[in-house]
Scaffold this active site. Structure first.
Site, PDB file in Angstrom:
ATOM      1  N   LYS A  11      -6.730   0.643   2.079  1.00  0.00           N
ATOM      2  CA  LYS A  11      -5.710   1.559   2.623  1.00  0.00           C
ATOM      3  C   LYS A  11      -6.170   2.229   3.927  1.00  0.00           C
ATOM      4  O   LYS A  11      -7.353   2.190   4.275  1.00  0.00           O
ATOM      5  CB  LYS A  11      -5.375   2.599   1.552  1.00  0.00           C
ATOM      6  CG  LYS A  11      -4.714   2.003   0.303  1.00  0.00           C
ATOM      7  CD  LYS A  11      -4.301   3.092  -0.694  1.00  0.00           C
ATOM      8  CE  LYS A  11      -3.631   2.503  -1.922  1.00  0.00           C
ATOM      9  NZ  LYS A  11      -3.153   3.562  -2.847  1.00  0.00           N
ATOM     10  N   TYR A  51       6.363  -0.606  -2.233  1.00  0.00           N
ATOM     11  CA  TYR A  51       6.295   0.471  -3.231  1.00  0.00           C
ATOM     12  C   TYR A  51       7.666   0.807  -3.818  1.00  0.00           C
ATOM     13  O   TYR A  51       7.844   1.909  -4.353  1.00  0.00           O
ATOM     14  CB  TYR A  51       5.647   1.719  -2.619  1.00  0.00           C
ATOM     15  CG  TYR A  51       4.137   1.657  -2.554  1.00  0.00           C
ATOM     16  CD1 TYR A  51       3.360   1.559  -3.710  1.00  0.00           C
ATOM     17  CD2 TYR A  51       3.467   1.720  -1.335  1.00  0.00           C
ATOM     18  CE1 TYR A  51       1.975   1.509  -3.663  1.00  0.00           C
ATOM     19  CE2 TYR A  51       2.074   1.678  -1.273  1.00  0.00           C
ATOM     20  CZ  TYR A  51       1.339   1.577  -2.451  1.00  0.00           C
ATOM     21  OH  TYR A  51      -0.038   1.544  -2.401  1.00  0.00           O
ATOM     22  N   ASN A 114      -6.533   7.141  -1.508  1.00  0.00           N
ATOM     23  CA  ASN A 114      -7.521   6.702  -2.508  1.00  0.00           C
ATOM     24  C   ASN A 114      -8.072   5.304  -2.221  1.00  0.00           C
ATOM     25  O   ASN A 114      -8.492   4.596  -3.128  1.00  0.00           O
ATOM     26  CB  ASN A 114      -6.952   6.844  -3.924  1.00  0.00           C
ATOM     27  CG  ASN A 114      -5.707   6.011  -4.143  1.00  0.00           C
ATOM     28  OD1 ASN A 114      -5.285   5.277  -3.253  1.00  0.00           O
ATOM     29  ND2 ASN A 114      -5.125   6.101  -5.328  1.00  0.00           N
TER      30      ASN A 114
HETATM   31  P1  RTP Z   1      -2.246   1.480  -6.697  1.00  0.00           P
HETATM   32  O1  RTP Z   1      -0.856   1.085  -7.171  1.00  0.00           O
HETATM   33  O2  RTP Z   1      -2.294   1.917  -5.244  1.00  0.00           O
HETATM   34  O3  RTP Z   1      -3.291   0.474  -7.037  1.00  0.00           O
HETATM   35  O4  RTP Z   1      -2.694   2.780  -7.487  1.00  0.00           O
HETATM   36  P2  RTP Z   1      -2.452   3.150  -8.992  1.00  0.00           P
HETATM   37  O5  RTP Z   1      -1.824   2.029  -9.748  1.00  0.00           O
HETATM   38  O6  RTP Z   1      -3.763   3.691  -9.464  1.00  0.00           O
HETATM   39  O7  RTP Z   1      -1.430   4.350  -8.840  1.00  0.00           O
HETATM   40  P3  RTP Z   1       0.189   4.350  -8.894  1.00  0.00           P
HETATM   41  O8  RTP Z   1       0.584   5.267  -9.992  1.00  0.00           O
HETATM   42  O9  RTP Z   1       0.722   2.952  -8.881  1.00  0.00           O
HETATM   43  O10 RTP Z   1       0.537   5.064  -7.523  1.00  0.00           O
HETATM   44  C1  RTP Z   1       0.561   4.330  -6.326  1.00  0.00           C
HETATM   45  C2  RTP Z   1      -0.126   5.115  -5.233  1.00  0.00           C
HETATM   46  O11 RTP Z   1       0.643   6.276  -4.926  1.00  0.00           O
HETATM   47  C3  RTP Z   1      -0.232   7.338  -4.538  1.00  0.00           C
HETATM   48  N1  RTP Z   1      -0.026   8.466  -5.418  1.00  0.00           N
HETATM   49  N2  RTP Z   1       0.158   9.683  -4.985  1.00  0.00           N
HETATM   50  N3  RTP Z   1       0.593  12.475  -4.814  1.00  0.00           N
HETATM   51  C4  RTP Z   1       0.530  11.906  -6.014  1.00  0.00           C
HETATM   52  O12 RTP Z   1       0.627  12.527  -7.052  1.00  0.00           O
HETATM   53  C5  RTP Z   1       0.294  10.465  -6.068  1.00  0.00           C
HETATM   54  N4  RTP Z   1       0.226   9.736  -7.173  1.00  0.00           N
HETATM   55  C6  RTP Z   1       0.022   8.457  -6.759  1.00  0.00           C
HETATM   56  C7  RTP Z   1      -1.653   6.791  -4.606  1.00  0.00           C
HETATM   57  O13 RTP Z   1      -2.004   6.292  -3.311  1.00  0.00           O
HETATM   58  C8  RTP Z   1      -1.504   5.666  -5.604  1.00  0.00           C
HETATM   59  O14 RTP Z   1      -2.553   4.731  -5.456  1.00  0.00           O
END
Ligand code: RTP
Ligand code: MG
Length: 140
Positions: A11, A51, A114
């Site tokens: 990222k 997304y 992240n």
């Molecule tokens: P990713 O899809 O990026 O691998 O990450 P992940 O599964 O661990 O997390 P996900 O729930 O799919 O969320 C996608 C990305 O959105 C951002 N995020 N921001 N501000 C917030 O509360 C929040 N929560 C998630 C993060 O960049 C996350 O990786």
């Protein structure tokens, strides 16, 4: 166990801090092979499409703005059970909750910035790979 593929994004917070090589060393050190890779500046439409599953979430607008704030590196990773193998070395979404030694514990700045994305299922991996790569761009 089977050899499978997952989709990864390094990222903008990580490319900005010149961490592409450090993260790739952790990926390769875990036994995952980088079988396709390119550096891109995402457009707003590309980031919103990628997304789309998060469109109703409160953080969607901020997430899209972050993902277009600088270049990303999109990758296809291949290895034994690649989806869970990569998520294990990524660590939890929020770096405060990530295990020691994971990419996010070592490099992430915040829950949003992240450092990496990794697919969460084989089905989503196939969809995400096809979003960014033609079959001819992937060479195992
Ligand atoms: P990713 O899809 O990026 O691998 O990450 P992940 O599964 O661990 O997390 P996900 O729930 O799919 O969320 C996608 C990305 O959105 C951002 N995020 N921001 N501000 C917030 O509360 C929040 N929560 C998630 C993060 O960049 C996350 O990786
Ligand atoms: Mg996710």
């Amino acid at each position: 166990m089977a050899i499978t593929r997952t989709f990864s994004i390094i990222k903008p917070d990580a490319t900005r801090r010149n961490l592409t090589g450090a993260i790739n060393a952790m990926i390769e050190g875990a036994g995952l092979r980088i079988v396709a890779q390119k550096r891109l500046q995402l457009t707003q439409a590309q980031a919103e499409g990628f997304y789309a599953v998060h469109r109703e979430r409160g953080f969607f607008g901020e997430l899209v703005a972050f993902m277009i704030s600088g270049p990303v590196v999109v990758q296809v990773l291949e290895g034994e059970d690649a989806v869970p193998a990569y998520r294990a070395i990524m660590g939890a979404t929020n770096p405060a909750n990530a295990d020691a030694g994971t990419i996010r514990k070592i490099h992430a700045e915040s829950i949003e910035a992240n450092s990496v994305h990794g697919s969460d299922s084989d089905e989503n991996a196939a969809t995400e790979i096809a979003y960014f790569f033609a079959q001819t761009e992937i060479t195992g």
